[in-house]
Write an enzyme that holds these catalytic residues in place. Structure first.
Site, short mmCIF file in Angstrom:
data_model
loop_
_atom_site.label_atom_id
_atom_site.label_comp_id
_atom_site.label_asym_id
_atom_site.label_seq_id
_atom_site.Cartn_x
_atom_site.Cartn_y
_atom_site.Cartn_z
N GLU A 91 0.61 -1.13 0.16
CA GLU A 91 -0.32 -0.15 -0.08
C GLU A 91 0.78 0.86 0.34
O GLU A 91 2.04 1.05 0.72
CB GLU A 91 -0.45 -0.07 1.24
N ASN A 149 -4.85 5.02 -1.52
CA ASN A 149 -5.76 5.95 -0.59
C ASN A 149 -7.31 6.54 -1.46
O ASN A 149 -5.66 7.49 -2.27
CB ASN A 149 -6.29 6.68 0.95
N GLU A 181 -8.26 2.52 -1.81
CA GLU A 181 -8.95 2.01 -0.72
C GLU A 181 -10.19 3.84 -0.04
O GLU A 181 -9.19 4.94 -0.53
CB GLU A 181 -8.19 1.63 0.59
N GLU A 268 -5.36 -4.58 9.87
CA GLU A 268 -4.87 -3.74 9.99
C GLU A 268 -3.69 -4.14 11.54
O GLU A 268 -4.90 -4.36 12.26
CB GLU A 268 -5.09 -2.45 10.48
#
Length: 324
Positions: A91, A149, A181, A268
């Site tokens: 990510e 994101n 996301e 997470e």
């Protein structure tokens, strides 16, 4: 993403994520499945009171269009599959190292950029970073899912999706290897427009994740109404997954819910071997967290990725913290 000491804004970082199956993880949770999504922020000098000292002028100074040259690209937390600890994705994270306030958490400056209507460039810089990382990974014989994101406001702009898709197509990045996301601090003002945007992403072949599920606006209603492919379980629940309390029960049922809905579940903030074992026993697909790795700069991530892709190290092996 990380932010440059002098400019205050740094480019995207990647971190590993792992999971259950051999298929790639959605999003950038590519390191260990037991550790979820985004790596936590470590405040530098000062506390919450000093974070609030960053005002409108600071937000304007870190405007990506003005500081683009000083946002170096970084890769963020990896997503790993808890059962065997192999790399499944990564990510891109955003960080801002303020010259006087130290490391400012994204929740302290992203919202300010949103209020100034200036946050959109961050998404496109993250896409640029993912595209560059994909090329380098492909050259090394690796294909993993990368995640970025985005806020509802950015995704609902009519120009966002065409630009995003053009960037991905021009780079030759398979759409299935990019997960968007949804990260949102405020109630979504127009769920219909957001639904249209997310459905367009899905029809094009992108993955779509609901971030920080269980807190804030990441509600069951959004999960029911929108076409998510991945649920990212918030770290505030994950840290209790190996316990015996209400949050433990919530973890268990969210993972089961994701399975029943045919969604991938990412835990997470995984930090301990015990948490990893609990997540694996519950059948959690992917994990991110410091158990496997801190966020890494692109070169560090690329150096570690081949080993992670075939990782056989003992559970809880600390892969790298040097780029933290």
């Amino acid at each position: 993403m990380g932010l440059d000491d002098r400019a205050g804004c740094r480019h995207p970082r990647f971190a590993p994520a792992s999971g259950r199956s051999a298929r790639p993880a959605c999003g950038t949770r590519a390191a260990q499945t037991a550790g979820a999504g985004r790596v936590g922020w470590h405040p530098g000098r000062g506390g919450p009171g000093r974070w609030r000292a960053a005002g409108r002028g600071d937000a304007r100074r870190c405007h990506p269009a003005r500081r683009r040259a000083r946002w170096p690209p970084h890769r963020a937390p990896a997503a790993v599959r808890p059962r065997h600890g192999r790399l499944a994705g990564a990510e891109a994270l955003c960080r801002w190292r303020h010259p006087t306030l130290g490391n400012v958490p994204p929740d302290r400056f992203i919202a300010r950029l949103e209020m100034l209507d200036a946050a959109d460039p961050i998404l496109f810089m993250a896409i640029d970073a993912c595209v560059a990382m994909h090329r380098r990974l492909r050259a090394a014989g690796l294909e993993i899912v990368l995640g970025v994101n985005a806020s509802a406001r950015t995704l609902c702009r009519p120009e966002t999706l065409p630009r995003l898709d053009a960037m991905v197509a021009a780079a030759g990045l398979p759409r299935r290897q990019l997960v968007i996301e949804l990260t949102e601090e405020f109630p979504v003002p127009d769920t219909v427009a957001l639904s249209v945007a997310l459905n367009q992403l899905r029809l094009l072949g992108y993955g779509v994740a609901i971030d920080d599920f269980g807190v804030g606006i990441a509600t069951l209603k959004l999960l029911a109404d929108l076409p998510f492919t991945q649920i990212k379980l918030d770290r505030s629940f994950v840290k209790h997954v190996d316990g015996d309390d209400q949050r433990t029960a919530i973890c268990r049922h969210v993972i089961a819910l994701a399975r029943d809905l045919g969604r991938e579940c990412v835990a997470e903030g995984v930090e301990t071997v015990s948490q990893r074992a609990a997540l694996a026993s519950l059948g959690c697909d992917l994990g991110q967290g410091y158990l496997w790795s801190a966020p890494l700069a692109p070169d560090d991530f690329l150096a570690a990725a081949p080993a992670w892709a075939g990782l056989t190290a003992p559970p809880g092996t600390d892969i790298s913290r040097k780029s933290e």
